[in-house]
Design a protein around this motif. Structure first.
Motif, short mmCIF file in Angstrom:
data_model
loop_
_atom_site.label_atom_id
_atom_site.label_comp_id
_atom_site.label_asym_id
_atom_site.label_seq_id
_atom_site.Cartn_x
_atom_site.Cartn_y
_atom_site.Cartn_z
N ILE A 17 0.95 -1.08 0.04
CA ILE A 17 -0.05 0.01 0.12
C ILE A 17 0.89 1.23 -0.07
O ILE A 17 1.70 1.55 0.83
N LEU A 18 0.95 2.09 -1.06
CA LEU A 18 1.68 3.20 -1.30
C LEU A 18 0.87 4.58 -0.51
O LEU A 18 -0.23 4.64 -0.74
N LEU B 192 2.72 -6.42 3.15
CA LEU B 192 2.20 -7.54 3.98
C LEU B 192 3.20 -8.39 3.42
O LEU B 192 3.25 -8.84 2.37
N LEU B 193 4.30 -8.95 4.39
CA LEU B 193 5.12 -9.80 4.02
C LEU B 193 4.77 -11.15 3.85
O LEU B 193 3.76 -11.56 4.69
N PRO B 194 5.26 -12.33 3.40
CA PRO B 194 4.65 -13.63 3.34
C PRO B 194 4.59 -14.37 4.46
O PRO B 194 3.66 -15.04 4.59
N ASP B 195 5.22 -13.95 5.60
CA ASP B 195 5.20 -14.50 6.88
C ASP B 195 4.20 -13.84 7.97
O ASP B 195 3.94 -14.17 8.79
N GLY B 196 3.43 -12.95 7.21
CA GLY B 196 2.50 -12.24 7.99
C GLY B 196 2.80 -11.04 8.52
O GLY B 196 1.88 -10.32 9.08
N THR B 197 4.16 -10.67 8.62
CA THR B 197 4.42 -9.34 9.19
C THR B 197 4.41 -8.28 8.34
O THR B 197 4.11 -8.33 7.21
N ALA C 299 11.22 -0.64 8.51
CA ALA C 299 10.99 -1.21 10.01
C ALA C 299 9.69 -2.32 9.93
O ALA C 299 9.10 -2.38 8.89
N ILE C 300 9.85 -3.16 10.67
CA ILE C 300 8.88 -4.09 10.85
C ILE C 300 7.88 -3.69 12.12
O ILE C 300 8.18 -3.16 13.03
N LEU C 301 6.62 -3.33 11.61
CA LEU C 301 5.45 -2.75 12.36
C LEU C 301 4.87 -3.85 13.39
O LEU C 301 4.71 -4.89 12.80
N ASN D 213 -8.93 -1.67 6.86
CA ASN D 213 -9.78 -1.28 5.65
C ASN D 213 -8.87 -0.80 4.54
O ASN D 213 -8.66 0.33 4.29
N PRO D 214 -8.35 -1.89 3.93
CA PRO D 214 -7.36 -1.60 2.85
C PRO D 214 -8.20 -0.79 1.79
O PRO D 214 -9.38 -1.16 1.61
N PRO D 215 -7.50 -0.09 0.76
CA PRO D 215 -8.07 0.42 -0.33
C PRO D 215 -8.25 -0.67 -1.32
O PRO D 215 -7.90 -1.69 -1.18
N PRO D 216 -9.18 -0.45 -2.05
CA PRO D 216 -9.81 -1.56 -3.17
C PRO D 216 -8.52 -1.48 -4.10
O PRO D 216 -7.70 -0.62 -4.39
N PRO D 217 -8.43 -2.91 -4.69
CA PRO D 217 -7.11 -3.09 -5.52
C PRO D 217 -7.43 -2.38 -6.65
O PRO D 217 -6.33 -2.15 -7.45
N THR D 218 -8.45 -2.06 -7.34
CA THR D 218 -8.43 -1.11 -8.35
C THR D 218 -8.20 0.22 -8.33
O THR D 218 -8.04 0.70 -9.39
N GLY D 219 -8.27 0.75 -7.23
CA GLY D 219 -7.95 2.32 -7.09
C GLY D 219 -6.37 2.43 -6.83
O GLY D 219 -5.86 1.44 -6.30
#
Length: 141
Positions: free
Chosen positions: A11-12, A37-42, A64-66, A87-93
C-alpha cells in the motif's frame, strides 16, 4: 454475489493522487512510504525517499517491521497504520501501476535480444556513413 478482493500486498501512502492512501498534509511527500504485508504475515514500512522522513515510535527509519501498538508518523503527521490494514484500499483504485520501488526481474533473453538489435542498428548506421557520407565529405579537391 461479488467475491471480495483480497487486500493488496503493498500500500503506497503519500500526498499524490496516485497513492493508495492519500494524506493531504504539507509534511507528507507525494510518494512517502510503502506498507507491505510480507509472506510470513509481518507488516513492513519502507520510506521511499520522502523529504521529511518516516518514524516508528519516534525513531526515524528507512525500513522497519511494524508491531501492534507501534506509532507511525510521516513527517509530523501521525498515521493509524492498523486502521489502513483493517480497511485496505480497493485493489482497482490508487496506484494500479508499479511503484518506484517495484523491481522487475532481469530477463537475460530479452536483454540479449535488445543488445543484438542495438548492434545491428550501429552496423547499419556505420555502413551508411562509410559508403555514402565518407566519399561525399572527404572529396579530393
Amino acid at each position: 454475489m461479488a467475491v471480495p478482493h483480497p487486500p493488496k500486498r503493498t500500500i503506497l501512502i503519500g500526498r499524490s493522487s496516485e497513492c493508495d492512501v492519500v494524506i493531504n498534509h504539507p509534511e507528507v511527500s507525494g510518494r512517502h512510504a510503502l506498507i507491505s504485508l510480507l509472506p510470513d504475515g509481518t507488516v513492513e514500512i519502507k520510506d521511499v525517499g520522502s523529504k521529511n522522513g518516516t518514524f516508528v515510535n519516534g525513531m526515524k527509519v528507512l525500513t522497519a517491521i511494524l508491531k501492534t501498538g507501534d506509532k507511525l508518523s510521516l513527517g509530523s503527521h501521525s498515521v493509524d497504520w492498523e486502521e489502513i490494514l483493517r480497511n485496505p484500499p480497493p485493489p482497482t483504485g490508487g496506484s494500479g501501476s508499479p511503484t518506484r520501488v517495484t523491481r522487475t526481474p532481469f530477463n537475460t533473453k530479452r536483454s540479449a535480444n535488445t543488445l543484438l538489435w542495438v548492434a545491428v542498428a550501429v552496423l547499419v548506421v556505420g555502413a551508411i556513413l562509410w559508403f555514402f557520407v565518407r566519399p561525399w565529405v572527404f572529396q579530393a579537391k
